[in-house]
Design an enzyme around this catalytic site. Structure first.
Site, mmCIF file in Angstrom:
data_model
loop_
_atom_site.group_PDB
_atom_site.id
_atom_site.type_symbol
_atom_site.label_atom_id
_atom_site.label_comp_id
_atom_site.label_asym_id
_atom_site.label_seq_id
_atom_site.Cartn_x
_atom_site.Cartn_y
_atom_site.Cartn_z
ATOM 1 N N GLU A 79 10.109 15.295 15.395
ATOM 2 C CA GLU A 79 10.803 15.317 14.106
ATOM 3 C C GLU A 79 10.257 16.513 13.310
ATOM 4 O O GLU A 79 9.047 16.627 13.118
ATOM 5 C CB GLU A 79 10.389 14.014 13.434
ATOM 6 C CG GLU A 79 11.179 13.540 12.313
ATOM 7 C CD GLU A 79 10.573 12.227 11.776
ATOM 8 O OE1 GLU A 79 9.368 11.952 11.960
ATOM 9 O OE2 GLU A 79 11.336 11.488 11.159
ATOM 10 N N CYS B 37 13.887 10.303 7.375
ATOM 11 C CA CYS B 37 13.819 9.847 8.769
ATOM 12 C C CYS B 37 15.175 9.959 9.450
ATOM 13 O O CYS B 37 15.247 10.036 10.667
ATOM 14 C CB CYS B 37 13.311 8.424 8.820
ATOM 15 S SG CYS B 37 14.274 7.344 7.756
ATOM 16 N N GLU C 173 9.686 0.595 10.720
ATOM 17 C CA GLU C 173 10.750 1.583 10.450
ATOM 18 C C GLU C 173 10.088 2.939 10.636
ATOM 19 O O GLU C 173 9.369 3.417 9.745
ATOM 20 C CB GLU C 173 11.274 1.434 9.014
ATOM 21 C CG GLU C 173 11.931 0.109 8.716
ATOM 22 C CD GLU C 173 13.365 0.029 9.236
ATOM 23 O OE1 GLU C 173 13.904 1.063 9.666
ATOM 24 O OE2 GLU C 173 13.939 -1.072 9.208
ATOM 25 N N LYS D 258 0.873 -1.183 0.000
ATOM 26 C CA LYS D 258 0.000 0.000 0.000
ATOM 27 C C LYS D 258 0.905 1.225 0.000
ATOM 28 O O LYS D 258 1.495 1.587 1.016
ATOM 29 C CB LYS D 258 -0.922 0.026 1.220
ATOM 30 C CG LYS D 258 -2.102 0.923 0.983
ATOM 31 C CD LYS D 258 -2.424 1.986 1.988
ATOM 32 C CE LYS D 258 -1.549 3.038 2.476
ATOM 33 N NZ LYS D 258 -1.635 4.328 1.771
#
Ligand code: NAP
Length: 489
Positions: free
Chosen positions: A391, A294, A260, A185
């Site tokens: 983040e 990331c 992850e 997906k």
């Protein structure tokens, strides 16, 4: 001039631009949901908005294809993966144009991502042949302990928009190499790259159902992928928040979950560092993909005595970054992916300024408008600021000043995230001392670039629980089967 050319007319292979989902070896669905170019808001294509019914069909197709694929020899699976790799390499330029058009990153970075994505396919085409079993010392003289590694089964792969090609191949190449079948997906912002990869996989000769790509309603598709009994592993790359949700959904049928997730990377410059090298490293780790990776640096810690020199050199480099449409050959910084990302970046800058940070470069929306933001440097950052806790995912570099090694290690580890960390030092003893105290899955020492298919990529704490890449990456998609063999006579 570049902006007026329709995406399809830029491609040498028009049939690569797939506008349908890929289930059981067929492209299906009505292209009804627009895909936009974040550089200008133009609708560049549309893809189907599918849901639970199609996700279930995809899982069933993957389940039906599983034993045929798993029972091929490792060399047969390897050969199909290798053909896929060759086709991806041959289509590099077209794939890069598709990627930049839907994601926004500079074309040079998109080409780099296609190379990086292809490298996982190549590596796992080879690694398919090296999934080894064991004959262990036995507890009885007439018995043998045989351990095999079996493919886990149907794998669901849910992926983000920031690396539309590599986040898919990094999961599904090892899964396929191990003998698993997959349902992908992709992110709604970047389905075109995923579907182009599916087209190339189809041409490479994967059997129907081995790879499926379902575009559409994330919640509905995600619920099927995390609860259908035939799915045995859910691989997810994305935010920590969604990762936690998917993990809880997958618990109902006790699936393996490989996560992850997000990071908040510290980048530490010690007083014995090569400052020019540290500035280069900080540029690479902070501004790649406009700060939307990331492993991007989020917190730059600079030791007192080299602080001003580092900030001055860093500021010069940041001020020179060329912002623009990723399809323009001069561009080094593209747009942010969407308005939500822009709002978050603004909020982090405003919050930092309200809590005492000082602006050195940038700090506002870019003159190009839309979701373009000025590459920004702040100094005087502190642990109380949002950018310390979350983040940022944008082109904001925030510098913190520190005095001692002990102090900066505590500060760097003071995060729920544990993905990547970086530090610069030329002192060998310090390198080991600091490395061994950093609570992160990956550490760059005197480098800001750490991603490669040859290394195990992944985090600790709330950054995830899996490793992708290297020989470790394929083991995620296997499980052990032990047989006790009694010798007779
Ligand atoms: P996200 O919002 O978590 O979305 C990731 C994917 O999950 C998208 O395809 C999204 O589709 C889907 N999703 C969201 N809710 C879902 C649900 N309930 N069920 C099933 N699927 C669902 O993350 P993102 O904004 O795309 O990506 C940025 C994040 O990814 C950052 O935190 C970044 O650090 C992380 N990341 C981590 C790594 C790593 O290797 N550790 C690599 C790259 C990125 P919809 O958008 O349609 O909801």
């Amino acid at each position: 001039m570049l902006k007026s050319v329709p995406l399809v007319d830029r491609l040498s292979d028009h049939t690569l631009l797939k506008l349908q989902a890929y289930i059981n070896g067929e492209f299906i669905g009505v292209a009804d949901t627009p895909v936009k170019n974040p550089a200008n808001g133009d609708v560049i294509a549309a893809v189907p908005h599918l849901g639970a019914t199609e996700a279930t069909r995809a899982v069933e197709a993957a389940s039906a294809a599983f034993s045929g694929w798993a029972n091929k020899t490792c060399k047969e699976r390897s050969a199909v993966l290798r053909r896929w790799y060759d086709l991806v390499v041959a289509a590099r330029e077209d794939l890069a144009i598709i990627l930049t058009s839907e994601q926004g990153k500079p074309l040079s970075e998109a080409r780099g991502e296609i190379d990086y994505a292809a490298a996982y396919i190549e590596f796992y085409a080879e690694e398919a042949k090296r999934v080894l079993g064991e004959l262990l010392p036995s507890h009885r003289a007439n018995a043998r302990i045989l351990v095999q590694r079996r493919p886990v089964g149907v794998v669901a792969a849910i992926t983000p928009w920031n690396f539309p090609a590599a986040m898919i191949t990094r999961k599904i190449a090892p899964a396929l190499a191990a003998g698993c079948t997959v349902v992908v997906k992709p992110a709604p912002e970047t389905p075109l790259t995923a579907l182009a990869l599916a087209e190339l996989a189809d041409r490479a000769g994967f059997p129907a159902g081995a790879i499926n790509v379902v575009t559409g309603d994330a919640k509905a598709i995600g619920l099927v992928l995390t609860t259908h009994p035939a799915v045995r592993l859910v691989g997810f790359t994305g935010s920590t928040q969604v990762g936690k949700l998917l993990m809880s959904q997958a618990a109902t049928t006790v699936k393996k979950v490989a996560l992850e997730l997000g990071g908040n990377a510290p980048f530490i410059v010690f007083d014995d560092a090569d400052i020019d090298a540290a500035v280069e490293g900080a540029m690479a780790s902070k501004f790649r993909n406009t700060g939307q990776t990331c492993v991007c640096t989020n917190r730059v810690y600079v030791q007192d005595s080299v602080h001003d020199l580092f900030v001055q050199k860093f500021a010069c480099k940041i001020a020179m970054l060329r912002v623009g449409d990723g399809l323009d050959a001069n561009t080094e910084q593209g747009p942010l992916i969407n308005e939500r990302a822009l709002a978050k970046v603004r909020a982090h800058v405003d919050d930092a300024l309200s809590k005492g940070a000082a602006l050195v470069v940038g700090g506002d929306g870019h003159a190009l408008g839309g979701t373009f933001f000025q590459p920004t440097l702040l100094q005087g950052a502190t642990a109380e600021m949002l950018l310390s806790k979350e983040e940022t995912f944008g082109p904001i570099a925030a510098v913190f000043r520190f005095k001692s090694e002990d102090e900066v290690i505590v500060a760097a580890n003071n995060s729920a995230a544990g993905l990547a960390a970086y530090f610069y030092s030329q002192n060998a003893s310090r390198m080991f001392r600091v490395l061994e105290q950093l609570d992160f899955g990956m550490v760059g020492i005197n480098t800001g670039v750490i991603s490669t298919e040859l290394a195990p990529f992944g985090g600790v704490k709330e950054s995830g629980n899996s490793r992708e890449g290297s020989h470790h990456g394929i083991l995620e998609f296997t499980e052990l089967r032990y047989a006790c063999v009694e010798l007779q006579g």
